[in-house]
Write a protein that holds these residues in place. Structure first.
Motif, short mmCIF file in Angstrom:
data_model
loop_
_atom_site.label_atom_id
_atom_site.label_comp_id
_atom_site.label_asym_id
_atom_site.label_seq_id
_atom_site.Cartn_x
_atom_site.Cartn_y
_atom_site.Cartn_z
N ALA A 162 52.36 76.62 34.49
CA ALA A 162 50.96 77.42 34.19
C ALA A 162 50.37 77.84 35.44
CB ALA A 162 50.17 76.63 33.43
N ASN A 163 49.95 79.03 35.46
CA ASN A 163 49.24 79.62 36.43
C ASN A 163 50.01 79.80 37.83
OD1 ASN A 163 46.78 80.44 35.12
ND2 ASN A 163 46.39 78.19 35.16
N SER A 164 51.28 79.36 37.74
CA SER A 164 52.00 79.56 39.08
C SER A 164 52.35 81.22 39.13
CB SER A 164 53.40 78.79 39.04
OG SER A 164 54.20 79.20 38.07
N ALA A 165 53.21 81.51 40.09
CA ALA A 165 53.44 82.72 40.18
C ALA A 165 54.92 83.21 39.89
CB ALA A 165 53.21 83.35 41.58
N TYR A 166 55.12 84.30 39.09
CA TYR A 166 56.53 84.72 38.73
C TYR A 166 56.93 85.46 39.80
CZ TYR A 166 60.41 86.82 36.66
OH TYR A 166 61.90 87.41 36.32
N LEU A 167 56.03 86.50 40.24
CA LEU A 167 56.12 87.38 41.20
C LEU A 167 55.09 87.38 42.14
CD1 LEU A 167 57.63 90.17 42.23
CD2 LEU A 167 56.29 91.18 40.62
N THR A 168 55.62 87.30 43.58
CA THR A 168 54.69 87.51 44.74
C THR A 168 54.93 88.65 45.63
OG1 THR A 168 56.03 86.09 46.33
CG2 THR A 168 54.61 84.91 44.30
N ARG A 169 53.89 88.93 46.61
CA ARG A 169 53.96 89.97 47.44
C ARG A 169 53.45 89.74 48.63
NH1 ARG A 169 51.03 93.71 50.43
NH2 ARG A 169 52.41 95.02 51.45
N GLU A 170 53.92 89.90 49.86
CA GLU A 170 52.98 89.36 51.06
C GLU A 170 53.66 90.18 52.17
OE1 GLU A 170 53.94 85.42 52.30
OE2 GLU A 170 52.08 85.27 53.32
N ARG A 171 52.50 90.69 52.80
CA ARG A 171 52.67 91.34 54.09
C ARG A 171 52.95 90.42 55.10
NH1 ARG A 171 51.74 97.12 55.27
NH2 ARG A 171 51.82 97.42 57.58
N VAL A 172 54.33 90.89 55.93
CA VAL A 172 54.36 90.15 56.97
C VAL A 172 54.90 91.15 58.19
CG1 VAL A 172 56.51 88.43 57.92
CG2 VAL A 172 55.80 88.13 55.53
N GLY A 173 53.96 91.12 58.97
CA GLY A 173 54.18 91.77 60.34
C GLY A 173 54.00 93.45 59.93
N ARG A 174 55.05 94.15 59.84
CA ARG A 174 54.84 95.55 59.59
C ARG A 174 55.53 95.76 58.22
NH1 ARG A 174 54.79 96.50 64.77
NH2 ARG A 174 53.06 97.82 65.65
N GLY A 175 56.39 94.73 57.93
CA GLY A 175 56.96 94.77 56.51
C GLY A 175 56.47 93.71 55.36
N GLN A 176 57.35 93.51 54.42
CA GLN A 176 56.57 92.55 53.51
C GLN A 176 57.70 91.90 52.68
OE1 GLN A 176 55.59 95.13 49.82
NE2 GLN A 176 57.06 96.42 50.54
N VAL A 177 57.44 90.60 52.03
CA VAL A 177 58.34 89.84 51.28
C VAL A 177 57.95 89.76 49.89
CG1 VAL A 177 59.41 87.65 51.06
CG2 VAL A 177 58.76 88.59 53.24
N ILE A 178 58.84 90.16 48.85
CA ILE A 178 58.68 90.02 47.44
C ILE A 178 59.64 88.97 46.94
CG2 ILE A 178 58.75 91.82 45.35
CD1 ILE A 178 58.37 94.11 47.23
N LEU A 179 58.82 88.03 46.27
CA LEU A 179 59.71 87.10 45.59
C LEU A 179 59.61 87.05 44.26
CD1 LEU A 179 58.69 84.04 48.08
CD2 LEU A 179 60.80 85.80 48.33
N PHE A 180 60.62 86.89 43.60
CA PHE A 180 60.78 86.92 42.06
C PHE A 180 61.23 85.42 41.70
CE2 PHE A 180 61.28 91.39 42.20
CZ PHE A 180 60.61 91.95 41.16
N SER A 181 60.57 84.68 41.08
CA SER A 181 60.71 83.37 40.72
C SER A 181 62.06 83.13 39.82
CB SER A 181 59.66 82.47 40.05
OG SER A 181 60.15 81.85 39.28
N GLY A 182 62.35 84.27 38.88
CA GLY A 182 63.66 84.28 38.03
C GLY A 182 64.51 85.29 38.40
N GLU A 183 65.17 85.70 37.67
CA GLU A 183 66.32 86.72 37.79
C GLU A 183 65.92 88.11 36.95
OE1 GLU A 183 70.02 85.32 37.39
OE2 GLU A 183 69.73 83.58 38.76
#
Ligand SMILES: [Zn+2]
Length: 951
Positions: free
Chosen positions: A898-919
């Motif tokens: 509950a309330n955890s993230a399925y999809l996250t997005r974070e700026r890192v330097g000039r780029g970004q990381v996008i994480l899907f918990s699932g497929e």
């Protein structure tokens, strides 16, 4: 039986090859292992023995797809008992065959037989006496299909022998059987996968026979031959129908409505032989008569195995809840029969008891099972037709359980997606309608489990009244929950508690509207009024070539390939990231805009826009003024955001799940059709990553710190990294990239995460006291969210709970995703997005990382007067959280995620990381989550990373 000339020849061929290659002759040959004869009938001379097409003796080795095709082609002209239909081509352009075998007289009247079959299927059109006369004259129909998993080879080899045996045998039992039966053989359902495996057998073959099932000869390479060209498991695709093999096969099976459908597989090498019927859970939409006949067929098959001294079993791990296996036919009244033969590859396998089981014997098991099932069908066909007819009458009966049930997919601007859904349903003979005006209905169930007695269905929705012939199948794929009976739930919980095992073999949720991310309701009545038959909207795309801006509706999934394909052609494209009104037309956020001004040097801009829109059958609006109505976006403002052409690499190879690599690759080719590279993930350190601005990291594991550091450097320089499941687990670990964490490492400072969440909640529901706000004095009564709840859990308690709850994680259920509806990653997505969820990493975001989609739909709960804690997170008063949507999610798991993230997005330097918990691309069928992924791939480089300026 005399030795065929080719058999002699192959004996001689072996020896010169070995001498030339300067290799030693082995001390034994696997061809001596098994002496029973498979093809032991009296055969017509002028039909070629299978050996004719092989460079080895029949059933001693794996026949490759070209050899099977050559045999099928030759047989099609050698016999009048056969008709061959090519029902499709694979991605690698291999033919897919359905081989119809019957008496010459029946072969000549196949069309008439098919017409009668169709009549018998629709009890609205004929009465009992007509049905009885059809049944009297109708031959039995069997569909015998093999080796859908390409490395499960023995079935297709058996099929080759069966085709020969049935068309060439002069024996009375065969000739008589074909007088009253049409046998349709689908000899190899996955030739691309089979070819991959056959090739690896060739490549790993040494001189001496290899009986070790751990050797590469037996296991094959990454990706195994199980799957098709894009690494799809075709035996999970029967109602998702994403692959050409399935798309060709399903309509043909549906037109022939076979009485039995045999699906010949293989399983672990040290196993024996398994066949139907299945054990519980069995999908409750399957007619009990089908199960009854399954036992009859299994009993007779068992006798054959006993006579031959072959071991076998039924049930055990074979359950039947998921309707996407070949057994989708059971919902249409056909008996599905599974064969699982232990896998022998081709030299044979040494077993624990010391014996060696030969490949030839495994082919013989499949062959003998086939003949046994055909004989049973010959005996029981008429009775089975009677049961079938009763079932067909029940499906359309006003007293049946399906009569007062209508499934409705609510109207949406996402025309691309709803058309795809409707086409899948139509190919299963499901009758679909559209309501021409809004419909006010009574008792209605929503996707989140809430019911209402007063619901307004908007005009233009897809309406599927379930009083129709394919009612059980419709229920199986459109009911929000497959019923899992209590004894099954109890047994599952017992196993989970005892040793963490499960009795579920596949996903427990598969509702098609949820998979598609489309809002739907189930109405408990038969809707009939104000409906017209659905038809696909296919009209020519017209645009005004003098417009200033061309805009594609951002809710429609096809707007994403529209942007991607135009960018690949060199067109500058923008996204309008807020809803807008231009030239009197409304556009939702995420609409794609091509502005003539942006492309002063592009020749034929308007015709390029028109061409790309036409390829996608996508309506594009022509806008003649860039000034938006009122406060809404204007074309020169910051809401018209410039995109950057994605230059995409997919990390691949044996660190990665072949399924997730395959479906990512397929999604690129299927939805977008833009250039991209699959690159070897283990060679990351030697790869020039500057060529890519977007890297897709399918689910994978075991990354070294140097691999991660190569990616980290690349991200900091402006790259967009998109990861799934296990790869997200690695990136959210202590030496990963960015600040997203996994749940277990956040208990130390769980209150920080909770405070973040409370900020989000308050932003969703802003309450202010104007007087206090304007008071010049300091307010000493201010309450902060972390002070509101006095009963939060300690770190120790959280750890204890987590260890307990971790046992209960779902294996393929659907949970509710709470969508940030202002984020660019969620363009085209509904507010509560159903998400397929398994034992995925539980992602936690802090201040610098964004939770774009979280688990749990926030709903009103007037009875909740206090703050309440769910593990680390608190729910504000007046609120509750819906987590489970479909399938088995234990309450402990709901609390954990509950309330955890399925999809996250974070700026890192000039780029970004996008994480899907699932497929997000699961099986090519999770279209709701797939849209998030497509947004990340196509829009990420432009909207989430620093825009690059070419000097
Ligand atoms: Zn299989």
């Amino acid at each position: 039986m005399k030795l065929h000339p080719l058999q002699l020849l192959s004996l001689f061929l072996t020896i010169p090859f070995l001498l030339i290659a300067d290799l030693s002759t082995p001390t034994s040959f696997s061809s001596n292992l098994y002496n029973k004869i498979i093809l032991d009938g009296n055969y017509i001379d002028n039909i070629d023995h299978p050996d004719t097409f092989l460079d080895f003796n029949y059933a001693e080795r794996v026949t490759n797809p070209a050899q099977i095709s050559a045999a099928v082609q030759a047989y099609s002209v050698q016999s009048d008992r056969i008709k061959v239909i090519e029902y499709g081509r694979t991605h690698e352009n291999r033919p897919l065959y359905a081989v119809f075998i019957s008496s010459p007289a029946n072969i000549k009247r196949l069309d008439a037989i098919k017409t009668d079959i169709a009549l018998l299927a629709d009890a609205r059109k004929i009465n009992d006496s007509k049905a009885n006369s059809i049944i009297k004259n109708l031959p039995a129909v069997a569909w015998m299909a093999y080796s859908i998993h390409g490395n499960e080879t023995s079935g297709a080899d058996a099929a080759l022998g069966i085709i020969y045996h049935l068309i060439a045998s002069e024996d009375e039992d065969v000739v008589n059987m074909l007088e009253n039966m049409v046998v349709i053989v689908d000899p190899m359902m996955n030739p691309d996968g089979r070819d991959r495996f056959a090739k690896s057998l060739e490549q790993y073959r040494g001189t001496a026979p290899n009986y070790d099932d751990q050797s590469l000869l037996h296991s094959g390479d990454w990706p195994s031959g199980r799957t098709n060209h894009y690494f799809f498991d075709l035996n999970r695709d029967w109602f998702y129908q994403t692959q050409p093999e399935t798309q060709g096969r399903v309509p043909l099976i549906n037109a022939w409505r076979p009485q039995i459908l045999v699906d010949g597989h293989e399983m672990g090498a040290q196993d024996t032989f398994m066949t139907g019927p299945p054990r519980e859970p069995i999908n409750t939409n399957v007619d009990k008569d089908i199960i009854k006949w399954g036992h009859v067929f299994a009993d007779e098959q068992a006798k054959v195995f006993d006579q031959n001294n072959w071991r076998f079993y039924t049930g055990e791990w074979h359950e039947d809840l998921y309707p996407g296996y070949s057994f989708y036919v059971q919902f249409r009244g056909s008996l599905g029969i599974l064969y699982e033969q232990s896998r022998m590859a081709e030299d044979g396998v040494r077993r624990q008891e010391g014996t060696i089981q030969s490949y030839k014997e495994s082919v013989h098991h499949q062959f003998a099972s086939t003949i046994s099932n055909l004989k049973s069908l010959e005996k029981y066909s008429k009775q089975m037709y009677q049961d079938y007819w009763d079932g067909r009458k029940y499906n359309v009966s006003r007293d049946g359980e399906y009569a007062n049930q209508t499934f409705v997919v609510l109207a949406t601007e996402n025309r691309g997606r709803i058309n795809t859904l409707a086409k899948k349903l139509a190919s299963q003979d499901i009758e679909i309608y559209v309501n021409t005006k809004p419909l006010r209905v009574g008792s209605t169930l929503k996707q989140n489990g809430e019911t209402t007695d007063n619901y307004l269905i908007p005009a233009g929705s897809l309406v599927i009244p379930n009083l129709q012939p394919e009612a059980p199948l419709i229920s199986a794929i459109l009911e929000f929950d497959a019923e899992i009976i209590e004894p099954v739930l109890k047994e599952e919980r017992r196993k989970t508690l005892k040793n963490g095992s499960s009795i579920m073999y596949d996903t427990t949720a598969f509702n098609l509207t949820m998979m598609y991310g489309l809002e739907a309701v189930t109405v408990n009545q038969n809707l009939q009024r104000d409906l017209e038959p659905w038809s696909i909207d296919q009209k020519a795309v017209e645009i005004n070539k003098d417009a200033l801006i061309w805009v594609a509706n951002g809710v429609d999934d096809r707007s994403v390939p529209f942007a991607a394909r135009l960018m690949e052609l060199g067109v500058e494209v923008r996204i309008i990231d807020k809803e807008s009104i231009l030239s009197g037309q409304e556009f939702p956020r995420g609409s794609v805009a091509v502005i003539a001004m942006d492309n002063p040097n592009f020749q034929n801009l308007s015709s390029t826009v028109q061409k790309v829109a036409s390829e996608l059958n996508l309506d594009v609006a022509s806008v003649t003024s860039g000034f938006g109505a009122e406060e809404l976006p204007d074309w020169g403002g910051r809401h018209f955001r410039l995109l950057e052409r994605p230059q995409v690499a997919i990390l691949s190879y044996d660190d990665f799940s072949s399924y997730d690599v395959g479906v990512s690759w397929w999604s690129m080719d299927h939805y977008l059709g833009i250039r991209h590279s699959q690159i070897n993930g283990s060679a990351l350190n030697y790869t020039d990553l500057r060529r890519y601005n977007t890297i897709i990291m399918p689910s994978g594991r075991g990354f070294s710190s140097s691999q991660l550091s190569a990616l980290r450097d690349w991200v900091r320089q402006g790259g967009t990294l998109i990861a799934n499941n296990s790869s997200s687990r690695s990136l959210a670990s202590d030496n990963g990239i960015g600040s997203v964490k996994q749940l277990a490492s956040t208990f130390e400072n769980s209150s920080d995460y909770n405070i973040n969440l409370q900020r989000e909640f308050e932003a969703l529901n802003v309450v202010i006291d104007v007087e206090k706000t304007n008071d010049n004095k300091v307010d000493f009564d201010l309450a902060y969210p972390w002070e509101n709840n006095k009963s939060q859990y300690s770190k120790q308690e959280l750890e204890k709970r987590d260890a307990w709850q971790a046992r209960f994680m779902p294996s393929g259920a659907i949970v509710a995703g709470r969508v940030d509806n202002e984020h660019w990653l969620t363009f085209g997505t509904i507010g509560t997005l159903p998400l397929l969820y398994s034992n995925y990493p539980i992602l936690m975001t802090n201040r610098s990382s964004e939770a774009v989609v979280r688990i749990g739909e926030l709903v009103d709960d007037p009875e909740a007067e206090e703050y309440r804690s769910i593990n680390w997170s608190d729910l504000p008063p007046g609120k509750n959280l819906n987590v489970r949507m479909s399938g088995l999610v234990w309450p402990e798991a709901s609390q954990r995620i509950a309330n955890s993230a399925y999809l996250t997005r974070e700026r890192v330097g000039r780029g970004q990381v996008i994480l899907f918990s699932g497929e997000p691309n699961f099986r090519g069928a999770a279209q709701g989550a797939n849209r998030l992924w497509l947004n990340a791939v196509v829009y990420g480089a432009g909207l989430g990373a620093s825009n690059k300026i070419e000097l």
